[in-house]
Design a protein around this motif. Structure first.
Motif, PDB file in Angstrom:
ATOM      1  N   PRO A 136       4.529   1.719 -10.481  1.00  0.00           N
ATOM      2  CA  PRO A 136       3.606   1.610 -11.629  1.00  0.00           C
ATOM      3  C   PRO A 136       2.252   2.261 -11.390  1.00  0.00           C
ATOM      4  N   TRP A 137       1.886   2.429 -10.130  1.00  0.00           N
ATOM      5  CA  TRP A 137       0.555   2.963  -9.821  1.00  0.00           C
ATOM      6  C   TRP A 137       0.562   4.480  -9.633  1.00  0.00           C
ATOM      7  N   ARG A 138       1.741   5.079  -9.783  1.00  0.00           N
ATOM      8  CA  ARG A 138       1.823   6.535  -9.656  1.00  0.00           C
ATOM      9  C   ARG A 138       2.100   7.160 -11.008  1.00  0.00           C
TER      10      ARG A 138
ATOM     11  N   GLU B   1       8.019  14.144  -1.059  1.00  0.00           N
ATOM     12  CA  GLU B   1       6.837  13.857  -0.237  1.00  0.00           C
ATOM     13  C   GLU B   1       7.252  13.171   1.070  1.00  0.00           C
TER      14      GLU B   1
ATOM     15  N   TYR C  55       7.766  11.903  -5.253  1.00  0.00           N
ATOM     16  CA  TYR C  55       7.766  10.991  -4.105  1.00  0.00           C
ATOM     17  C   TYR C  55       8.891  11.230  -3.083  1.00  0.00           C
TER      18      TYR C  55
HETATM   19  P1  ADP Z   1       1.005   6.571  -0.535  1.00  0.00           P
HETATM   20  O1  ADP Z   1       0.080   7.478  -1.295  1.00  0.00           O
HETATM   21  O2  ADP Z   1       0.488   6.119   0.789  1.00  0.00           O
HETATM   22  O3  ADP Z   1       2.431   7.026  -0.502  1.00  0.00           O
HETATM   23  P2  ADP Z   1       1.592   4.954  -2.814  1.00  0.00           P
HETATM   24  O4  ADP Z   1       1.174   6.046  -3.728  1.00  0.00           O
HETATM   25  O5  ADP Z   1       3.025   4.632  -2.704  1.00  0.00           O
HETATM   26  O6  ADP Z   1       1.018   5.204  -1.337  1.00  0.00           O
HETATM   27  O7  ADP Z   1       0.813   3.662  -3.184  1.00  0.00           O
HETATM   28  C1  ADP Z   1      -0.552   3.720  -3.462  1.00  0.00           C
HETATM   29  C2  ADP Z   1      -1.188   2.432  -3.072  1.00  0.00           C
HETATM   30  O8  ADP Z   1      -0.728   1.381  -3.889  1.00  0.00           O
HETATM   31  C3  ADP Z   1      -0.872   2.061  -1.644  1.00  0.00           C
HETATM   32  O9  ADP Z   1      -2.076   1.738  -0.991  1.00  0.00           O
HETATM   33  C4  ADP Z   1      -0.018   0.853  -1.790  1.00  0.00           C
HETATM   34  O10 ADP Z   1      -0.273  -0.083  -0.767  1.00  0.00           O
HETATM   35  C5  ADP Z   1      -0.455   0.268  -3.106  1.00  0.00           C
HETATM   36  N1  ADP Z   1       0.585  -0.554  -3.748  1.00  0.00           N
HETATM   37  C6  ADP Z   1       1.711  -0.997  -3.168  1.00  0.00           C
HETATM   38  N2  ADP Z   1       2.452  -1.717  -4.003  1.00  0.00           N
HETATM   39  C7  ADP Z   1       1.770  -1.740  -5.169  1.00  0.00           C
HETATM   40  C8  ADP Z   1       2.031  -2.303  -6.463  1.00  0.00           C
HETATM   41  N3  ADP Z   1       3.131  -3.022  -6.726  1.00  0.00           N
HETATM   42  N4  ADP Z   1       1.137  -2.078  -7.434  1.00  0.00           N
HETATM   43  C9  ADP Z   1       0.051  -1.345  -7.196  1.00  0.00           C
HETATM   44  N5  ADP Z   1      -0.250  -0.802  -6.012  1.00  0.00           N
HETATM   45  C10 ADP Z   1       0.601  -0.992  -5.006  1.00  0.00           C
END
Ligand code: ADP
Ligand code: ADP
Length: 226
Positions: A89-91, A102, A99
């Protein structure tokens, strides 16, 4: 050699008092690039079968091989799409599709080009920078599918990927998926309880039937492709 060879597989779950026989004597061969759909009523063992193919479960009996190599020793890569939405959800949509590349260390330019191209091919051009929460269910599911294809896995498993979508969206996605899998020459095992969908998508359709005593009758139907 078939890319997937499942030979005489039983899957028996220990229950309270009685055991549940989810699969009995299940045998299946899949050729490279073949799209196989599996249709059957709820509880007939479809998810069990997919979990075994994904190596999430080990069969009680029988063998699984990929390209003639026992699954335990095989390095085939398997993409998995489920009914539920598993986008982060955060991407952004693009960030989600990139991903898998990556984490495999693919360079930024290469992964961006590949992800953008796949998104465009399922009609999501212009939505790259949206978060999943800003997209419709059908768009999110298209994102899930291209994320499973982006790193070019040998096999893609799909467990009712359109199960939660309305009928019209389903038809559009069936069409896109069919085109995409043909273009990418993917070997696909697709599970559905919708016979129409099974016939529309499959080069071959396996019909699983739950019978009293949990004995499975499996029929395979070959279809002519235009
Ligand atoms: P990265 O860029 O290291 O691959 P991600 O993009 O997967 O990390 O995640 C971005 C951030 O969101 C990370 O710091 C992760 O810990 C955090 N995160 C993990 N789970 C969730 C979640 N369910 N909702 C929002 N943020 C999360
Ligand atoms: P389908 O996907 O076709 O609905 P499943 O493969 O989920 O069917 O289930 C087949 C049968 O095995 C059902 O009777 C189900 O209750 C049973 N089953 C599936 N997983 C388990 C498990 N982990 N433990 C016990 N029984 C299970």
């Amino acid at each position: 050699t078939p890319i997937i060879e499942l030979a005489d597989v039983d899957q028996i779950y220990a229950g309270r008092g009685t055991n549940v026989e989810a699969l009995r004597g299940f045998t299946l061969d899949l050729r490279d690039g073949e799209v196989l759909t599996i249709v059957g009523p709820s509880g007939c063992g479809k998810s069990t079968l997919l979990n075994i193919l994904a190596r999430l479960e080990r069969p009680s009996r029988g063998t699984l091989s990929f390209r003639g190599v026992n699954a335990d020793n095989s390095d085939v890569e398997i993409g998995y799409v489920t009914q539920s939405d598993t986008l982060f959800p955060w991407r952004t949509l693009l960030g989600n599709v990139e991903y898998p590349l990556e984490i495999r260390g693919v360079s930024k330019d290469v992964r961006r080009e590949r992800a953008v191209s796949l998104l465009e091919r399922v009609g999501l051009k212009g939505f790259e920078n949206h978060l999943p929460s800003e997209l419709s269910g059908g768009m999110r599911q298209r994102g899930n599918i291209v994320r499973a294809l982006v790193y070019d896995p040998d096999i893609v498993l799909m467990d009712e990927p359109f199960g939660a979508l309305d009928a019209q969206t389903r038809l559009v996605l069936q069409d896109q998926l069919q085109r995409l899998c043909a273009e990418e020459r993917k070997t696909v095992v697709f599970i559905t309880h919708d016979l129409q969908e099974a016939i529309a998508l499959g080069d071959r359709v396996v019909v699983m039937t739950a019978r009293p005593g949990r004995i499975k009758v499996v029929r395979t139907v070959g279809l002519e492709r235009p």
